[in-house]
Design a protein around this motif. Structure first.
Motif, short mmCIF file in Angstrom:
data_model
loop_
_atom_site.label_atom_id
_atom_site.label_comp_id
_atom_site.label_asym_id
_atom_site.label_seq_id
_atom_site.Cartn_x
_atom_site.Cartn_y
_atom_site.Cartn_z
N PHE A 147 0.81 -1.21 0.00
CA PHE A 147 0.00 0.00 0.00
C PHE A 147 0.85 1.27 0.00
O PHE A 147 0.36 2.36 0.30
CB PHE A 147 -0.95 -0.02 1.21
CG PHE A 147 -1.82 -1.23 1.24
CD1 PHE A 147 -3.01 -1.27 0.51
CD2 PHE A 147 -1.46 -2.35 1.97
CE1 PHE A 147 -3.81 -2.39 0.52
CE2 PHE A 147 -2.27 -3.48 2.00
CZ PHE A 147 -3.44 -3.50 1.26
N GLN A 148 2.12 1.13 -0.36
CA GLN A 148 3.03 2.27 -0.36
C GLN A 148 2.55 3.39 -1.27
O GLN A 148 2.67 4.58 -0.95
CB GLN A 148 4.43 1.83 -0.79
CG GLN A 148 5.47 2.96 -0.83
CD GLN A 148 5.81 3.50 0.54
OE1 GLN A 148 6.13 2.75 1.45
NE2 GLN A 148 5.73 4.81 0.70
N LYS A 149 1.98 3.03 -2.42
CA LYS A 149 1.58 4.07 -3.39
C LYS A 149 0.50 4.98 -2.82
O LYS A 149 0.47 6.18 -3.09
CB LYS A 149 1.12 3.45 -4.70
CG LYS A 149 -0.11 2.56 -4.61
CD LYS A 149 -0.45 2.00 -5.99
CE LYS A 149 -1.67 1.06 -5.91
NZ LYS A 149 -2.00 0.50 -7.25
N TYR A 150 -0.41 4.43 -1.99
CA TYR A 150 -1.46 5.26 -1.40
C TYR A 150 -0.89 6.15 -0.30
O TYR A 150 -1.37 7.28 -0.08
CB TYR A 150 -2.59 4.39 -0.86
CG TYR A 150 -3.20 3.53 -1.95
CD1 TYR A 150 -3.86 4.10 -3.04
CD2 TYR A 150 -3.09 2.14 -1.89
CE1 TYR A 150 -4.41 3.31 -4.05
CE2 TYR A 150 -3.63 1.34 -2.89
CZ TYR A 150 -4.28 1.93 -3.97
OH TYR A 150 -4.80 1.16 -4.97
N LEU A 151 0.11 5.65 0.39
CA LEU A 151 0.82 6.47 1.38
C LEU A 151 1.46 7.67 0.68
O LEU A 151 1.37 8.81 1.15
CB LEU A 151 1.87 5.59 2.07
CG LEU A 151 2.51 6.07 3.38
CD1 LEU A 151 1.49 6.50 4.41
CD2 LEU A 151 3.40 4.97 3.94
N ASP A 152 2.11 7.42 -0.45
CA ASP A 152 2.74 8.49 -1.22
C ASP A 152 1.72 9.50 -1.73
O ASP A 152 1.94 10.72 -1.71
CB ASP A 152 3.54 7.91 -2.38
CG ASP A 152 4.71 7.06 -1.92
OD1 ASP A 152 5.13 7.23 -0.76
OD2 ASP A 152 5.19 6.21 -2.71
N GLU B 46 -2.64 14.20 -3.00
CA GLU B 46 -3.46 13.79 -4.15
C GLU B 46 -4.71 13.02 -3.75
O GLU B 46 -5.62 12.86 -4.56
CB GLU B 46 -2.59 12.95 -5.10
CG GLU B 46 -1.43 13.74 -5.70
CD GLU B 46 -0.58 12.90 -6.63
OE1 GLU B 46 -1.16 12.27 -7.54
OE2 GLU B 46 0.66 12.89 -6.45
N ILE B 47 -4.78 12.49 -2.55
CA ILE B 47 -6.00 11.87 -2.05
C ILE B 47 -6.28 12.38 -0.65
O ILE B 47 -5.37 12.85 0.06
CB ILE B 47 -5.91 10.32 -2.04
CG1 ILE B 47 -4.76 9.83 -1.14
CG2 ILE B 47 -5.76 9.77 -3.46
CD1 ILE B 47 -4.71 8.31 -0.99
N SER B 48 -7.52 12.28 -0.23
CA SER B 48 -7.94 12.79 1.07
C SER B 48 -7.54 11.81 2.17
O SER B 48 -7.15 10.67 1.91
CB SER B 48 -9.46 12.97 1.08
OG SER B 48 -10.10 11.70 0.99
N PHE C 46 -7.31 7.84 1.94
CA PHE C 46 -6.05 7.22 2.35
C PHE C 46 -6.31 6.06 3.32
O PHE C 46 -5.77 4.96 3.15
CB PHE C 46 -5.16 8.29 2.99
CG PHE C 46 -4.05 7.76 3.87
CD1 PHE C 46 -3.01 7.03 3.33
CD2 PHE C 46 -4.05 8.02 5.23
CE1 PHE C 46 -1.97 6.56 4.14
CE2 PHE C 46 -3.03 7.56 6.04
CZ PHE C 46 -2.00 6.82 5.50
N LEU C 47 -7.13 6.30 4.34
CA LEU C 47 -7.40 5.25 5.31
C LEU C 47 -8.12 4.07 4.67
O LEU C 47 -7.88 2.90 5.02
CB LEU C 47 -8.24 5.81 6.47
CG LEU C 47 -7.54 6.87 7.34
CD1 LEU C 47 -8.51 7.46 8.35
CD2 LEU C 47 -6.32 6.27 8.05
N LYS C 48 -8.98 4.38 3.70
CA LYS C 48 -9.71 3.31 3.02
C LYS C 48 -8.77 2.51 2.11
O LYS C 48 -8.77 1.29 2.11
CB LYS C 48 -10.85 3.93 2.21
CG LYS C 48 -11.72 2.91 1.50
CD LYS C 48 -12.87 3.61 0.77
CE LYS C 48 -13.75 2.59 0.04
NZ LYS C 48 -14.87 3.26 -0.68
N ARG C 49 -7.95 3.24 1.32
CA ARG C 49 -7.08 2.57 0.35
C ARG C 49 -5.99 1.73 1.01
O ARG C 49 -5.60 0.69 0.50
CB ARG C 49 -6.43 3.60 -0.57
CG ARG C 49 -7.43 4.33 -1.48
CD ARG C 49 -7.93 3.43 -2.56
NE ARG C 49 -8.74 4.14 -3.54
CZ ARG C 49 -9.35 3.57 -4.57
NH1 ARG C 49 -9.22 2.26 -4.74
NH2 ARG C 49 -10.08 4.28 -5.40
N THR C 50 -5.48 2.21 2.14
CA THR C 50 -4.43 1.45 2.83
C THR C 50 -5.02 0.36 3.72
O THR C 50 -4.26 -0.43 4.32
CB THR C 50 -3.57 2.37 3.71
OG1 THR C 50 -4.42 3.05 4.66
CG2 THR C 50 -2.80 3.38 2.88
#
Length: 937
Positions: free
Chosen positions: A662-667, A673-675, A679-683
């Motif tokens: 999930f590194q890309k969503y952290l970045d 670029e994301i809220s 972020f919490l949902k994607r990771t």
């Protein structure tokens, strides 16, 4: 008359002499005197240099000229004639009245008796320094051995003393011939002189009249000076005086070793250095020339002897002894420097000794070592795993250390190589260890610990301090006060205060302060002079001395003895005689008890967070271990990050809380670029980590604001869960392909985890077998270490702060050791403290932040199960928002604030952004009917 070699500049020493005429090849020259010397060059052929001079040697100038001539005797040890500064072959012709005997360095002497005078002709057939000249009335004794002459010259007849000297000298000569090689000259003369010294010249050993009659000289100094005939008086030291150390080792130390006292002698050399040099060298050993005081003696003789002891350990006894003989044979009648010695020792040991010579000869000081326990655990087989850390302070030495482990069944010795700041070792034992001793036999030149260094009179004489006494006692103690004032002591009159905060030596004459009576039980003396020295309990680097006397004469009678009795802690004299002398020995070796189990911290020395961060700030990796649910731990982590960033460090933050896929969503989140919700949902934060997001939010906010990279370190939960339940073999080939390299070799870590596993059998469903639990833990550690190492390799300009549970960091077992295995040695560990037992090796630093209440987070107070229709309530906690609005077990939550609830994570994300006083609109199913309600937080 000097025969000059062709084409070579020769320096002539004429200090203290009055030149009258100088002829070179019978031609008058006027040499230019430079600092008591002139140079001359013989061009074309060998030429004679003829020098006419006068000199005066009154006895009062002996300290300056090293010579005197009186009506009864002459002693010329210094520059008494114009002599070449380099080695030369000498022939001397001396005329004296018949009543005198003349002595100088010579292998052959001829005496012509005339009416009123005797003419001595001396010849020394090998190159040597300028010889001394001695004359006076002497009794002559001699023996012969191997066509050589051993002579003794005494000022008064003493057949018994002569017999003892000649027998002991012959014994020493035969010993050293066997050890080194043939005696280098045809003659050896031992001579009594007026000046109280012990000197050696080629073919001569000189002792003062008092010195030669001291009973211990026969067994100590005599052998030492005789051995100088080989090293110092036939092999001449150049560019540094190595001969004093070598002779001390081969003569004095060897004699102690033959009596079974080698260890005591080695420790005594270390004590002397600590006492007289305060552990610091005035110059490197390579630059030692002559003894000027007790400190330079502790260096040139003591450290020098220790150098050769360590060298023998390094290359072995046979190579050492062969090399000693080779040095003598190759450099006899020549000069040799340290480099020449190194080449000989390398030749016969077939070892590269350049670093050994460099670290002990060119540095000042000595290693300061430490020993701590990291762990002691019992493994599954019943063996004991002992983890130790051996460390040294900078500058670092390459050391081979001896380690002794005492158990209730045996004594085990290990050899340990230490090259850097520290060495972590593990030892497996059949029986429980009781004690560990580092360098138990004093085989390394090192700093003694406070417990090893005993109190002694020398420590009083060598360092400044304060003297306390009543004014009326001044006359009694005046002789010793004068001695101490030369060492920098300040005299204070009046009642002595308690030494609570004094950080210097303290001397009390007569009365004692009330607070130290327990150290010096009262001993009233009616006559004599009593001295007692104890360690200062408040400042062990310094000592306290108490002295008692009733009469100044008692002190005056022994004042000259005191410097020679410096090793003693208790002395009692009466009428000039020493009636009592006692030493304290200190403990033996650097000791670590493994039985007491009691440790403590000096709270006065507690460091601020700023000081701790400063001390670890240059580490490439700084690991900060946390308890996940403690907000103050995360605030402390944030302070560390802020300090490093504000001080210009280019840092990245590695976090256990996020998994690598999930590194890309952290970045994307950090770049804006994301809220936060996305972020919490994607990771899948709440599915994979589950701890309150608001505990970590300040750290991510700071990183986002300041452009600090955050690295997801954890491996996917699905993998560790599968391994924990079924082992590594249960993984598919595809899953195994992505695994990091795993090191199973640390049996202490296994034993440590086994103890944890036994205590937490409530998790038997998740961890059915210890072996699977162990594999999962290692996989977890290795995965995070691999991710951190890989990122740092790709970004070499960064350092990383790793935030992880303390179990992955304590004792260096988990992530730290596995990062080091991947080539990053600069690692520091900080652990945020809780209720665990702290022992040595637990971490580099332990931090104790003040408790801080966590930020408000909305909670319903229910246990939930994910089903197709939504989230079914399995349990409602009493007195919670859910309980108060009437939610019940079996209700199914369908939506919150209009959002469909498919997972617990969906609800947690919604609750995360609720503030105190906010409402939550819930729709739920109960008995197939949809209901709605509002919860206010």
């Amino acid at each position: 008359m000097v025969l000059l070699p062709q084409g070579k500049v020769t320096w002539i020493n004429v200090r203290n002499l009055i030149l009258q005429k100088v002829l070179l090849g019978k031609k008058l020259i006027r040499p230019e005197i430079e600092n008591g010397r002139f140079r001359v060059l013989s061009v074309g052929k060998n030429q004679f240099l003829e020098i006419h001079f006068r000199a005066y040697f009154p006895s009062k100038n002996f300290a300056h000229t090293k010579g005197f001539i009186s009506k009864e005797e002459g002693l010329l040890l210094g520059n008494w004639f114009p002599a070449p500064e380099d080695l030369a072959i000498y022939s001397l012709r001396v005329s004296v009245p018949n009543k005198y005997k003349v002595i100088t360095s010579a292998e052959e002497l001829k005496v012509q008796k005339q009416k009123k005078v005797k003419i001595y002709n001396f010849s020394l057939f090998h190159p040597s320094p300028a010889p001394p000249l001695i004359f006076g009335k002497y009794e002559y004794y001699y023996r012969t051995w191997h066509n050589r002459t051993l002579a003794l010259y005494l000022k008064v007849p003493d057949p018994e003393l002569a017999r003892n000297y000649l027998e002991n000298a012959l014994r020493a000569l035969k010993t050293y011939e066997k050890l080194i090689g043939p005696y280098p000259y045809r003659r050896l003369s031992i001579v009594e002189i007026s000046h109280e010294v012990g000197y050696s010249y080629p073919t001569l050993v000189l002792f003062g009249s008092k010195v030669i009659r001291l009973p211990f000289i026969l067994k100590t100094s005599l052998s030492h000076e005789i051995l100088h005939q080989w090293f110092g008086c036939s092999v001449y030291p150049d560019k540094g005086n190595w001969s004093e150390g070598l002779v001390t080792y081969l003569a004095d130390y060897r004699a102690s070793e033959e009596k079974g006292q080698g260890k005591d002698y080695r420790k005594d050399l270390l004590i002397a250095h600590e006492t007289w040099c305060a552990g610091e060298d005035p110059l490197p050993l390579m630059n030692f020339d002559v003894r000027k005081d007790r400190c330079t003696q502790a260096l040139g003789y003591g450290k020098g002897a220790f150098f050769f002891h360590m060298l023998k350990q390094q290359i072995g006894e046979q190579s050492f002894e062969t090399s000693i003989k080779a040095i003598y044979l190759e450099y006899r009648y020549r000069k040799a420097d340290w480099e020449d010695l190194r080449k000989i020792f390398e030749k016969y040991s077939r070892k590269d000794l350049s670093n050994f010579f460099r670290q002990w000869l060119t540095r000042k000081g000595k290693p300061k070592l430490g020993l701590t326990k990291r762990y002691l655990v019992k493994d599954e087989q019943g063996n004991y795993r002992l983890g130790l850390t051996i460390y040294q302070e900078a500058p670092y030495y390459d050391l081979e250390l001896s380690l002794l482990i005492n158990t209730n069944q045996e004594r085990i010795t290990k050899r340990i190589l230490l090259k850097d700041f520290k060495k972590e070792i593990e030892i497996t034992l059949n029986a429980k260890p009781q004690e560990v001793i580092l360098d138990p036999d004093y085989d390394i030149w090192r700093t003694l610990s406070e417990a090893e260094l005993p109190p002694n009179l020398g420590r009083v004489l060598s360092s400044p301090g304060k003297i306390w006494l009543e004014k009326e006692d001044w006359l009694i103690y005046r002789p010793i006060i004068h001695i101490l004032k030369k060492s920098g002591y300040e005299v204070v009159f009046g009642p002595p205060p308690e030494p609570a905060n004094e950080r210097e030596n303290l001397v009390y004459f007569g009365k004692l302060p009330g607070g130290i009576g327990f150290l010096f039980p009262d001993r009233k003396i009616k006559e004599g002079f009593l001295l007692e020295v104890k360690e200062n309990p408040n400042f062990p680097q310094r000592v306290i001395m108490v002295a008692k006397a009733q009469d100044e004469n008692e002190i005056t009678a022994v004042i000259s003895k005191l410097p020679h009795l410096w090793r003693y802690a208790r002395l009692y004299f009466r009428e000039g005689r020493t009636l009592e002398k006692d030493k304290e020995v200190g403990i033996e070796g650097l000791r670590l008890s493994l039985e007491a189990g009691i440790t403590g911290l000096p709270l006065k020395k507690l460091l601020s967070l700023d000081e701790i961060i400063r001390q670890v700030s240059l580490s490439r990796v700084i690991l900060v271990g946390e308890e996940h649910n403690r907000y103050e731990h995360h605030l402390a982590q944030l302070e560390i990050i802020k300090w490093l960033h504000n001080h210009g460090h280019k840092i990245a933050i590695g976090m256990e809380m996020f998994q690598q896929p999930f590194q890309k969503y952290l970045d994307l989140y950090l770049s804006g670029e994301i809220s936060e919700q996305e972020f919490l949902k994607r990771t899948e934060y709440f599915k994979r980590w589950r701890f309150d997001w608001k505990l970590y939010k300040p750290i991510l906010d700071y990183a986002k604001k300041n452009g600090i990279p955050v690295v997801a370190l954890n491996i996917p939960y699905e993998i560790t869960k599968k391994v924990a339940r079924s082992g590594l073999e249960s993984l598919s080939l595809e899953e195994k392909a992505d695994l990091p390299e795993i090191d199973f070799s640390n049996e202490a870590y296994r034993a440590y985890l086994f103890e944890i596993y036994k205590k937490h059998r409530e998790f038997a469903y998740e961890f059915p077998k210890f072996e699977f639990f162990y594999q999962a833990q290692l996989l977890w550690d290795e995965g995070m270490a691999e991710a951190a190492s890989r990122w740092l390799s790709e970004n070499p300009e960064y350092q990383m702060i790793i935030l992880a549970g303390k179990g992955h960091i304590m004792y260096g077992y988990g992530i730290p050791s596995r990062i080091k295995r991947r080539g990053i040695s600069s690692v520091a560990t900080l652990v945020l403290g809780g209720n665990e037992k702290v022992t040595a090796g637990f971490a580099d630093y332990i931090l104790y932040p003040e408790p801080v209440a966590p930020p408000f987070t909305a909670r319903l107070g229910v246990w939930l199960e994910e089903i197709e229709e939504g989230l079914r309530i399995a349990k409602v906690e009493k007195e919670t928002p859910a309980y108060k609005v009437g939610l019940k077990k079996g209700d199914i939550l369908v939506s919150a604030d209009g959002q469909r609830l498919k997972s617990v994570a969906d609800l947690k994300i919604i609750l995360t952004f609720k503030k105190k006083g906010d409402n939550l609109e819930l729709r739920y199913l109960r008995e197939q009917k949809v209901h709605s309600l509002t919860i206010k937080f």
